[in-house]
Write a protein that holds these residues in place. Structure first.
Motif, short mmCIF file in Angstrom:
data_model
loop_
_atom_site.label_atom_id
_atom_site.label_comp_id
_atom_site.label_asym_id
_atom_site.label_seq_id
_atom_site.Cartn_x
_atom_site.Cartn_y
_atom_site.Cartn_z
N VAL A 93 0.86 -1.18 0.00
CA VAL A 93 0.00 0.00 0.00
C VAL A 93 0.90 1.23 0.00
N ASP A 94 0.54 2.20 -0.83
CA ASP A 94 1.24 3.47 -0.89
C ASP A 94 0.45 4.51 -0.10
N GLU A 136 -3.37 7.61 6.77
CA GLU A 136 -3.34 6.50 5.82
C GLU A 136 -2.42 5.38 6.31
N LEU A 137 -1.32 5.73 6.92
CA LEU A 137 -0.41 4.71 7.45
C LEU A 137 -1.08 3.92 8.56
N ARG A 138 -1.77 4.60 9.47
CA ARG A 138 -2.49 3.89 10.53
C ARG A 138 -3.53 2.94 9.96
N ARG A 154 1.61 -5.28 6.44
CA ARG A 154 2.86 -5.19 7.17
C ARG A 154 3.58 -3.89 6.84
N GLY A 155 4.29 -3.35 7.83
CA GLY A 155 5.02 -2.12 7.60
C GLY A 155 6.01 -2.24 6.46
N THR A 156 6.62 -3.40 6.33
CA THR A 156 7.61 -3.59 5.26
C THR A 156 6.97 -3.62 3.87
N ASP A 157 5.64 -3.72 3.80
CA ASP A 157 4.93 -3.69 2.53
C ASP A 157 4.32 -2.33 2.24
N ILE A 158 4.64 -1.33 3.04
CA ILE A 158 4.07 0.00 2.89
C ILE A 158 5.15 0.96 2.38
N ALA A 166 6.83 5.62 10.35
CA ALA A 166 7.23 4.83 9.19
C ALA A 166 8.58 4.16 9.42
N LEU A 167 9.49 4.87 10.05
CA LEU A 167 10.81 4.33 10.35
C LEU A 167 10.70 3.14 11.30
#
Length: 453
Positions: free
Chosen positions: A88-89, A95-97, A105-109, A124-125
């Protein structure tokens, strides 16, 4: 008024949408909600995602498909990404939440956008997201945060040469950013480059991707991994057949719009595209970029580079529609003026001084109206603003719309149905309904995303 010269623009037929229209479900939902609503068809999203992945596989290219979340806020799309292992972009903390909360997964964002807020960068980090850096200052800020937390995964967003874009790094800034990353050691993992282009032309995308292959080689000479390129979205959607689209453009004139409204000649989205969706990706990968001697797909394979896609509209093709109830009909200057129970904020082409052109379907108590176009009507919203027109165009309907009929605007999931929506006049935002189940008995549920008011 019977008979009309107003040109039609029928949307390409969609079997699943037709089944929903014929089922009686939309009349029930209109009664239940007492206002406009959108219905969503997740099976089309799944099919579009699979088509993009198939195009990558056919070209022998390693690739990742991420949904550009800004195209539609519904949670169901993020849920489908999580289930399919797609990315997901996002461009904001909200949007991140949402992406994380619905299982991605965070690694897929991938986190994009200019001048990102420090909070967004920090979250994000910590979640291991891939961050597209837009400026030298943002890179400095991110590296300072990473020194206190964990290594940053970075793409450098490259500014398209020869354009006046406010986004990205020019050549000199990109070269300096490479030196900055190389000198930062383990604080950063510089994974490659990204770009975004406006418009839907395919060759410029292939040309710029070819340039970034060269930049990846330069980055590797600096000791950086640089093994991926993000080519953004912008894959066109084919809403209407070629004959219908070109006939519409040839015939339409100011008299076919309420109050003689005039739109810019190039202001309409290209509702017909001969190469669209996953086929557009195939065409990009098959193009030989300027300055190279091999197709882009071959360049990527030979260099061991993963291509990242961020389609939004193209993943949502045929995946939803917008439903209004007619609550008023009057005649003006030889055509009808309809007032519906919502506003133009739910068809956001108004934002671009444009209009959503595919014909709405007139859904009567007996079912979808059929037959030759005979009754022209423009469509206004229920607000007190003169310019609140859902359709300035005098749409040719096969029957005269009546109070209580429904207007179903097809294929609106890609940006139209919620990009601009707001609770103006204290009107609630239209709910989104996820529809699935068999053709003869479709099931529905409310999308789990609850918009803030």
């Amino acid at each position: 008024m019977t008979g009309t010269s107003a040109p039609a623009l029928p949307a390409r037929p969609d079997r699943r949408t037709a089944q929903v229209l014929a089922s009686g479900l939309l009349q029930e939902l209109s009664h239940a909600f007492g206002g406009p609503f959108h219905f969503l068809l997740p099976e089309h999203f799944d099919a579009n995602l699979a088509a993009f992945r198939a195009a990558l596989a056919e070209a022998g290219v390693t690739g990742e498909v991420s949904y550009a979340k800004k195209a539609n806020k519904a949670a169901v799309w993020v849920e489908r990404c999580a289930a399919a292992g797609a990315g997901v972009d996002v461009s904001s903390a909200g949007e991140l939440r949402e992406a994380l909360a619905h299982g991605v997964r965070g690694t897929d964002i991938t986190v994009t956008g200019p001048a990102k807020h420090g909070y967004l960068l920090r979250v994000a980090l910590l979640q291991g997201c891939l961050i597209a850096v837009d400026s030298p200052g943002e890179l400095d800020h991110l590296l300072a945060l990473a020194a206190q937390a964990r290594p940053a995964r970075v793409l450098l967003r490259h500014r398209p040469p020869g354009q006046h874009s406010r986004f990205g790094l020019d050549d000199a800034e990109t070269a300096a950013a490479l030196r900055r990353c190389a000198g930062a050691g383990e604080v950063v993992r510089m994974e490659g480059f990204a770009f975004h282009l406006s418009g839907y032309a395919l060759r410029p995308r292939a040309d710029l991707a070819g340039q970034l292959v060269t930049w990846c080689r330069r980055a590797r000479e600096c000791g950086l991994p640089a093994d991926r390129i993000g080519i953004g979205g912008g894959f066109p959607v084919d809403y209407a057949a070629a004959a219908d689209w070109y006939a519409f453009l040839a015939r339409q004139r100011p008299g076919h719009y309420h109050a003689g409204k005039v739109f810019p000649a190039d202001g309409f989205y290209p509702y017909h595209s001969p190469v669209a969706g996953a086929d557009a990706l195939r065409a990009v990968l098959a193009t030989v970029p300027a300055g190279h001697d091999r197709p882009l797909g071959r360049l990527l394979r030979d260099a061991g580079i993963t291509v990242m896609l961020e389609p939004g509209r193209a993943l949502l093709d045929r995946a939803g529609a917008t439903v209004f109830r007619v609550q008023g009909v009057k005649d003006r200057d030889g055509h009808a003026v309809l007032t519906v129970d919502g506003s133009s904020l739910s068809l956001s082409e108004q934002w671009f001084n444009s209009e959503y052109l595919p014909d709405p379907v007139l859904l009567t108590p007996a079912g979808p109206a059929t037959g030759p176009p005979a009754h022209a009507a423009c469509v206004g919203g229920a607000t007190c603003l003169e310019n609140d027109m859902v359709s300035w165009r005098k749409v040719p309907f096969p029957a005269r719309p009546a109070v209580g009929d429904l207007l179903v605007y097809p294929n609106t999931a890609g940006y139209q149905m919620d990009s601009n929506e707001s609770p103006f006049h204290e009107l609630p935002l239209p709910p989104k309904v996820v529809v699935d189940g068999p053709a003869d008995r479709p099931r529905w549920r409310l999308d789990r995303h609850a918009p803030a008011h």
